[in-house]
Scaffold this active site. Structure first.
Site, PDB file in Angstrom:
ATOM      1  CG  ASP A   1      -1.751   1.248   1.326  1.00 59.34           C
ATOM      2  OD1 ASP A   1      -2.299   1.669   0.290  1.00 59.34           O
ATOM      3  OD2 ASP A   1      -1.864   1.815   2.433  1.00 59.34           O
TER       4      ASP A   1
ATOM      5  CD  GLU B   1      -4.786   1.226  -2.695  1.00 58.43           C
ATOM      6  OE1 GLU B   1      -5.615   2.151  -2.797  1.00 58.43           O
ATOM      7  OE2 GLU B   1      -4.404   0.762  -1.605  1.00 58.43           O
TER       8      GLU B   1
ATOM      9  CG  ASP C   1      -0.723   3.306   6.497  1.00 60.15           C
ATOM     10  OD1 ASP C   1      -1.269   3.756   5.477  1.00 60.15           O
ATOM     11  OD2 ASP C   1      -0.585   3.963   7.551  1.00 60.15           O
TER      12      ASP C   1
END
Length: 173
Positions: free
Chosen positions: A8, A67, A139
């Site tokens: 991420d 992502e 996160d």
């Protein structure tokens, strides 16, 4: 058996998660955050690249998911996010990992069942899917969610490939 690294990306905090996929089961191996310091972007990108390179060296993943960039309200933030992604992707390609990209909606759909899930819902489902004792930091949970999404996507593609192999002249056998 596959070891999957999910990322991420962020210019201040890059979350990561490592899972092992055995059949349809996902097993937690590790997770955390790469926290960058300073006001200028170049050293932050270096920290992200070096941090992910070290994680790859430590866990030896066979697969890599990240992502995709989403369009934020602030174009400057989107550009910084794109550059952080670039640093992560280069670290993966330098380790000869094929890069798979997933939208936030795809990741949430794979983990929670709805593309409109909240961060809290993602954290709770990651905890449940991986049978963790505690809830991972947001996160890190997002990094794990990317890895879970990749595992589910890969498993679906393998299942579809099996059906395609059984196809003869457009008909399933």
């Amino acid at each position: 058996m596959s070891i999957i690294l999910g990322i991420d990306p962020g210019s201040r905090i890059t979350g990561y998660g490592i899972i092992e996929q055995k059949g349809n089961k996902c097993i937690y191996l590790g997770s955390g955050c790469i926290r960058t310091k300073g006001d200028t972007l170049a050293p932050k990108l270096d920290m992200i690249f070096n941090g992910i390179s070290e994680i790859i060296k430590q866990y030896q993943p066979t697969e890599f998911g990240i992502e995709q960039v989403f369009m934020a309200k602030n174009p400057d933030s989107a550009l910084k996010l794109g550059q952080a992604r670039g640093a992560a992707i280069v670290a993966a390609t330098q380790a000869d990992l094929y890069v798979c990209e997933y939208s936030a909606r795809q990741i949430k759909q794979a983990v929670v069942g709805t593309g409109a899930a909240t961060k809290d819902q993602v954290q709770k489902m990651v905890k449940q899917i991986l049978q963790l004792d505690g809830t991972p930091q947001a996160d890190a949970a997002d990094g794990l969610a990317v890895a879970i999404c990749h595992a589910h996507t890969a498993q679906s593609l393998v299942a579809m490939a099996g059906k395609v192999k059984k196809t003869v002249r457009g008909r399933l056998r």
